[in-house]
Design an enzyme around this catalytic site. Structure first.
Site, PDB file in Angstrom:
ATOM      1  N   ARG A  83       0.843  -1.201   0.000  1.00 32.58           N
ATOM      2  CA  ARG A  83       0.000   0.000   0.000  1.00 32.58           C
ATOM      3  C   ARG A  83       0.869   1.239   0.000  1.00 32.58           C
ATOM      4  NH1 ARG A  83      -5.212   1.488   2.580  1.00 32.58           N
ATOM      5  NH2 ARG A  83      -5.482   3.655   1.972  1.00 32.58           N
ATOM      6  N   ARG A  92      -5.736   1.392  -4.350  1.00 31.19           N
ATOM      7  CA  ARG A  92      -4.870   0.749  -3.370  1.00 31.19           C
ATOM      8  C   ARG A  92      -4.860  -0.757  -3.549  1.00 31.19           C
ATOM      9  NH1 ARG A  92      -8.735   2.645   0.429  1.00 31.19           N
ATOM     10  NH2 ARG A  92      -8.172   4.681  -0.351  1.00 31.19           N
ATOM     11  N   ASP A  95      -6.870  -2.275   1.531  1.00 34.21           N
ATOM     12  CA  ASP A  95      -7.359  -1.329   2.541  1.00 34.21           C
ATOM     13  C   ASP A  95      -8.046  -2.165   3.607  1.00 34.21           C
ATOM     14  OD1 ASP A  95      -8.173   1.151   3.703  1.00 34.21           O
ATOM     15  OD2 ASP A  95     -10.073   1.098   2.611  1.00 34.21           O
ATOM     16  N   ASP A  97     -10.067  -1.583   7.114  1.00 35.30           N
ATOM     17  CA  ASP A  97     -10.669  -0.569   7.988  1.00 35.30           C
ATOM     18  C   ASP A  97     -11.431  -1.226   9.129  1.00 35.30           C
ATOM     19  OD1 ASP A  97      -9.824   1.463   6.275  1.00 35.30           O
ATOM     20  OD2 ASP A  97     -11.708   1.506   5.168  1.00 35.30           O
TER      21      ASP A  97
END
Ligand code: PH2
Ligand code: MG
Ligand code: MG
Length: 134
Positions: A83, A92, A95, A97
């Site tokens: 990344r 990207r 990711d 989260d």
């Protein structure tokens, strides 16, 4: 032990391979066990520049880590998977989260939990619904 939901997304390179590798690395992280994974589905990019379609999904984990330490582990996995932080909402390789961390709330400069944009992001709600969390 707290149950958490992690949103995963990729829109660069071999997207499925990045997601599989992220799940593997997450599962080998001390203090984390991967419980369930939603289906991995293709979505149109929301926000950001013109960019390729995403693969998205949601991962359910149990963890003994504190939210900030889980966040650091996720950032390390993102970095390991190439990344590169550029433009906000840009493309990207991976990711990761934190969507929910049990019932905990966090509001710091680095980390806000629950994730503030869950309810406006169908690409996250779909996976959460599959896992019974939305
Ligand atoms: N992530 C973003 C911005 N836009 N769009 C889709 N479809 N999937 C994502 O994971 C995504 C996005 C910021 O993290
Ligand atoms: Mg995101
Ligand atoms: Mg992120």
């Amino acid at each position: 032990m707290v149950t958490c939901y992690i949103g995963v997304g990729s829109n660069l390179g071999d997207r499925k391979a990045y997601i599989d590798e992220a799940v593997r690395l997450l599962g080998s992280t001390k203090g984390v066990s991967v419980k369930r994974i939603s289906s991995i589905y293709e979505t149109d990019p929301v926000g950001g520049p013109a960019q390729g379609r995403f693969l998205n999904g949601v991962i359910e984990i149990d963890t003994d880590l504190k939210p900030i330490n889980l966040f650091k582990e996720l950032s390390a996995i993102e970095e390991r998977l190439g990344r590169v932080r550029g433009m906000k909402n840009g493309p990207r390789t991976i990711d990761l989260d934190i969507l929910y961390f049990g019932r905990e709330r966090v509001d710091t400069a680095d980390l806000v939990v629950p994730h503030p944009r869950i309810n406006e992001r169908e690409f996250v709600l779909k996976g959460l619904r599959e896992l019974g969390k939305a």
